[in-house]
Design a protein around this motif. Sequence first.
Motif, PDB file in Angstrom:
ATOM      1  N   MET A   1       0.685  -1.301  -0.006  1.00  0.00           N
ATOM      2  CA  MET A   1       0.282   0.011  -0.319  1.00  0.00           C
ATOM      3  C   MET A   1       1.061   1.633   0.258  1.00  0.00           C
ATOM      4  O   MET A   1       2.317   1.477   0.754  1.00  0.00           O
ATOM      5  CB  MET A   1      -0.978  -0.412   1.365  1.00  0.00           C
ATOM      6  CG  MET A   1      -2.539   1.212   1.151  1.00  0.00           C
ATOM      7  SD  MET A   1      -2.597   1.559   2.518  1.00  0.00           S
ATOM      8  CE  MET A   1      -3.078  -0.029   3.043  1.00  0.00           C
ATOM      9  N   SER A   2       0.357   2.373  -1.012  1.00  0.00           N
ATOM     10  CA  SER A   2       1.026   3.694  -1.046  1.00  0.00           C
ATOM     11  C   SER A   2       0.909   4.253   0.637  1.00  0.00           C
ATOM     12  O   SER A   2       0.340   4.104   0.517  1.00  0.00           O
ATOM     13  CB  SER A   2       1.152   4.667  -1.989  1.00  0.00           C
ATOM     14  OG  SER A   2      -0.286   4.485  -1.981  1.00  0.00           O
ATOM     15  N   ASN A   3       1.515   5.206   0.555  1.00  0.00           N
ATOM     16  CA  ASN A   3       1.995   6.537   1.534  1.00  0.00           C
ATOM     17  C   ASN A   3       1.189   6.873   1.096  1.00  0.00           C
ATOM     18  O   ASN A   3       1.013   7.826   0.485  1.00  0.00           O
ATOM     19  CB  ASN A   3       3.377   7.246   1.889  1.00  0.00           C
ATOM     20  CG  ASN A   3       4.008   5.914   2.290  1.00  0.00           C
ATOM     21  OD1 ASN A   3       3.637   4.801   3.398  1.00  0.00           O
ATOM     22  ND2 ASN A   3       5.628   6.378   2.326  1.00  0.00           N
ATOM     23  N   PRO A   4      -0.042   7.739   2.032  1.00  0.00           N
ATOM     24  CA  PRO A   4      -0.519   8.831   1.859  1.00  0.00           C
ATOM     25  C   PRO A   4       0.477  10.197   1.508  1.00  0.00           C
ATOM     26  O   PRO A   4       1.616  10.342   2.156  1.00  0.00           O
ATOM     27  CB  PRO A   4      -0.889   9.310   4.153  1.00  0.00           C
ATOM     28  CG  PRO A   4      -0.835   7.946   4.893  1.00  0.00           C
ATOM     29  CD  PRO A   4       0.110   7.590   4.132  1.00  0.00           C
ATOM     30  N   LYS A   5      -0.573  10.847   1.105  1.00  0.00           N
ATOM     31  CA  LYS A   5       0.557  12.421   0.004  1.00  0.00           C
ATOM     32  C   LYS A   5       0.035  13.084   1.327  1.00  0.00           C
ATOM     33  O   LYS A   5      -1.133  14.070   0.876  1.00  0.00           O
ATOM     34  CB  LYS A   5      -0.489  12.057  -1.181  1.00  0.00           C
ATOM     35  CG  LYS A   5       0.480  11.395  -2.516  1.00  0.00           C
ATOM     36  CD  LYS A   5       0.385  10.796  -3.637  1.00  0.00           C
ATOM     37  CE  LYS A   5       0.360  12.734  -4.061  1.00  0.00           C
ATOM     38  NZ  LYS A   5      -0.277  12.469  -5.645  1.00  0.00           N
ATOM     39  N   ILE A   6       0.949  14.040   1.110  1.00  0.00           N
ATOM     40  CA  ILE A   6       0.721  15.375   1.672  1.00  0.00           C
ATOM     41  C   ILE A   6       1.236  16.559   1.065  1.00  0.00           C
ATOM     42  O   ILE A   6       2.704  16.589   0.116  1.00  0.00           O
ATOM     43  CB  ILE A   6       1.836  16.121   3.210  1.00  0.00           C
ATOM     44  CG1 ILE A   6       1.735  14.434   3.762  1.00  0.00           C
ATOM     45  CG2 ILE A   6       2.018  16.929   3.729  1.00  0.00           C
ATOM     46  CD1 ILE A   6       0.190  14.364   4.716  1.00  0.00           C
ATOM     47  N   ALA A   7       1.192  17.579   0.825  1.00  0.00           N
ATOM     48  CA  ALA A   7       1.095  19.011  -0.044  1.00  0.00           C
ATOM     49  C   ALA A   7       1.698  19.671   0.988  1.00  0.00           C
ATOM     50  O   ALA A   7       1.472  20.025   1.561  1.00  0.00           O
ATOM     51  CB  ALA A   7      -0.234  19.699  -0.614  1.00  0.00           C
ATOM     52  N   ILE A   8       3.112  20.102   0.682  1.00  0.00           N
ATOM     53  CA  ILE A   8       3.647  20.790   0.832  1.00  0.00           C
ATOM     54  C   ILE A   8       3.392  22.704   0.207  1.00  0.00           C
ATOM     55  O   ILE A   8       3.585  22.809  -0.364  1.00  0.00           O
ATOM     56  CB  ILE A   8       4.846  20.985   1.485  1.00  0.00           C
ATOM     57  CG1 ILE A   8       5.551  20.050   2.507  1.00  0.00           C
ATOM     58  CG2 ILE A   8       5.590  22.522   2.225  1.00  0.00           C
ATOM     59  CD1 ILE A   8       7.020  19.394   2.839  1.00  0.00           C
ATOM     60  N   SER A  34      10.437  11.301   7.648  1.00  0.00           N
ATOM     61  CA  SER A  34       9.142  10.422   7.299  1.00  0.00           C
ATOM     62  C   SER A  34       8.931   9.292   6.718  1.00  0.00           C
ATOM     63  O   SER A  34       8.898   9.898   5.621  1.00  0.00           O
ATOM     64  CB  SER A  34       8.096  11.643   7.235  1.00  0.00           C
ATOM     65  OG  SER A  34       5.755  10.971   7.215  1.00  0.00           O
ATOM     66  N   SER A  35       9.218   8.285   6.882  1.00  0.00           N
ATOM     67  CA  SER A  35       8.453   7.108   6.195  1.00  0.00           C
ATOM     68  C   SER A  35       7.356   6.619   5.850  1.00  0.00           C
ATOM     69  O   SER A  35       7.043   6.230   5.187  1.00  0.00           O
ATOM     70  CB  SER A  35       9.617   6.012   7.019  1.00  0.00           C
ATOM     71  OG  SER A  35       8.769   5.496   7.681  1.00  0.00           O
ATOM     72  N   GLU A  36       6.412   7.621   6.741  1.00  0.00           N
ATOM     73  CA  GLU A  36       4.635   7.498   6.822  1.00  0.00           C
ATOM     74  C   GLU A  36       4.211   8.218   5.842  1.00  0.00           C
ATOM     75  O   GLU A  36       3.362   7.331   5.399  1.00  0.00           O
ATOM     76  CB  GLU A  36       4.442   7.244   8.262  1.00  0.00           C
ATOM     77  CG  GLU A  36       5.473   6.676   9.053  1.00  0.00           C
ATOM     78  CD  GLU A  36       4.695   7.395  10.562  1.00  0.00           C
ATOM     79  OE1 GLU A  36       3.313   5.971  10.820  1.00  0.00           O
ATOM     80  OE2 GLU A  36       5.313   7.898  10.764  1.00  0.00           O
ATOM     81  N   LEU A  37       4.767   9.028   4.988  1.00  0.00           N
ATOM     82  CA  LEU A  37       4.467   9.603   3.955  1.00  0.00           C
ATOM     83  C   LEU A  37       4.955  10.599   3.401  1.00  0.00           C
ATOM     84  O   LEU A  37       6.523  10.271   2.796  1.00  0.00           O
ATOM     85  CB  LEU A  37       4.263  11.482   5.048  1.00  0.00           C
ATOM     86  CG  LEU A  37       2.881  10.790   6.053  1.00  0.00           C
ATOM     87  CD1 LEU A  37       3.192  12.150   6.617  1.00  0.00           C
ATOM     88  CD2 LEU A  37       1.691  10.648   5.804  1.00  0.00           C
ATOM     89  N   ASP A  38       4.320  10.610   1.881  1.00  0.00           N
ATOM     90  CA  ASP A  38       5.471  10.533   0.292  1.00  0.00           C
ATOM     91  C   ASP A  38       4.996  12.122   0.845  1.00  0.00           C
ATOM     92  O   ASP A  38       3.731  12.621   1.005  1.00  0.00           O
ATOM     93  CB  ASP A  38       4.663  10.525  -0.257  1.00  0.00           C
ATOM     94  CG  ASP A  38       5.522   8.507  -0.532  1.00  0.00           C
ATOM     95  OD1 ASP A  38       6.145   8.649  -0.200  1.00  0.00           O
ATOM     96  OD2 ASP A  38       4.501   8.518  -0.806  1.00  0.00           O
ATOM     97  N   ALA A  76      -6.949  17.717  -4.949  1.00  0.00           N
ATOM     98  CA  ALA A  76      -7.740  16.290  -3.851  1.00  0.00           C
ATOM     99  C   ALA A  76      -6.686  15.179  -4.319  1.00  0.00           C
ATOM    100  O   ALA A  76      -7.093  14.171  -3.469  1.00  0.00           O
ATOM    101  CB  ALA A  76      -8.877  16.579  -5.674  1.00  0.00           C
ATOM    102  N   GLU A  77      -4.810  15.316  -4.847  1.00  0.00           N
ATOM    103  CA  GLU A  77      -4.598  14.294  -5.254  1.00  0.00           C
ATOM    104  C   GLU A  77      -4.012  14.363  -3.730  1.00  0.00           C
ATOM    105  O   GLU A  77      -3.782  12.962  -3.396  1.00  0.00           O
ATOM    106  CB  GLU A  77      -3.718  14.438  -5.560  1.00  0.00           C
ATOM    107  CG  GLU A  77      -3.501  14.578  -7.759  1.00  0.00           C
ATOM    108  CD  GLU A  77      -2.333  15.211  -7.873  1.00  0.00           C
ATOM    109  OE1 GLU A  77      -1.246  14.946  -7.021  1.00  0.00           O
ATOM    110  OE2 GLU A  77      -2.383  15.520  -8.913  1.00  0.00           O
ATOM    111  N   PHE A  78      -4.239  15.221  -2.178  1.00  0.00           N
ATOM    112  CA  PHE A  78      -3.415  15.119  -0.947  1.00  0.00           C
ATOM    113  C   PHE A  78      -4.223  14.256   0.150  1.00  0.00           C
ATOM    114  O   PHE A  78      -5.337  14.700  -0.063  1.00  0.00           O
ATOM    115  CB  PHE A  78      -2.770  16.104  -1.133  1.00  0.00           C
ATOM    116  CG  PHE A  78      -1.793  16.311  -2.084  1.00  0.00           C
ATOM    117  CD1 PHE A  78      -0.370  15.776  -1.952  1.00  0.00           C
ATOM    118  CD2 PHE A  78      -2.158  17.645  -3.033  1.00  0.00           C
ATOM    119  CE1 PHE A  78       0.547  16.069  -3.156  1.00  0.00           C
ATOM    120  CE2 PHE A  78      -1.313  18.121  -3.877  1.00  0.00           C
ATOM    121  CZ  PHE A  78      -0.213  17.063  -4.059  1.00  0.00           C
ATOM    122  N   ASP A  79      -3.320  13.628   1.027  1.00  0.00           N
ATOM    123  CA  ASP A  79      -4.518  13.364   2.166  1.00  0.00           C
ATOM    124  C   ASP A  79      -4.947  14.105   3.320  1.00  0.00           C
ATOM    125  O   ASP A  79      -4.747  13.950   4.276  1.00  0.00           O
ATOM    126  CB  ASP A  79      -3.936  12.220   2.199  1.00  0.00           C
ATOM    127  CG  ASP A  79      -4.164  10.981   1.627  1.00  0.00           C
ATOM    128  OD1 ASP A  79      -5.490  10.838   1.308  1.00  0.00           O
ATOM    129  OD2 ASP A  79      -2.909  10.464   0.976  1.00  0.00           O
TER     130      ASP A  79
END
Length: 195
Positions: A1-8, A34-38, A76-79
């Motif tokens: 499963m891919s990591n959740p995506k975060i926008a900076i 952070s290895s848990e988030l992209d 919309a791409e981000f979590d």
Amino acid sequence: MSNPKIAIVIGSTRDARFADKPAQWLFSKAQELSSELDFELVDLKDFDLPMFNEMASNLWMPSSDENAIKWQEKMAEFDGYIFVTPEYNSSIPASLKNALDQAGKEWVRKPAAVMGYGAVGAARAVEHLRAVVINLQMVPVRSAVYISGSDFFKVSPLGANAEMSEIEAGILPSVEAMLGDLAWWTKATKAARDA
């Protein structure tokens, strides 16, 4: 499963902005810590958003402006989100407020974190931004990063214009706390949305 995506999200669009320097540094540190988030760096300048002029938020009806729709599709791409903001007259830049208004459904039930910078660390802008994101049905995380006072003037072109590494020791604990909060809330809200 891919990591959740975060926008900076770089929240200032001024030609003379300082935002690029801390945003690039944060992007690099976030990837390292952070290895848990992209993470992805998103610059408001790339979207050429008009001032909000729709009939209503896209929560209620589709937007008509192509640039606004491009912005909505990107968000919309981000979590979750980290907003990098200066403080203008005790608040956030108009460009950031406008960008937040240009989307609606994209923000709902997702966490928002903040890195602020300026003489007082953008503390008033951060608090104002938290109120705005609550209204947008986002979850503001408690921990934030404040680049203020002598640290700000050490790395800003208004002062010594040193590298971010010069102040890293002082702000890294806040970055780690913010990323920890963001990872927890991102996983929790994503699981709830998926269910």
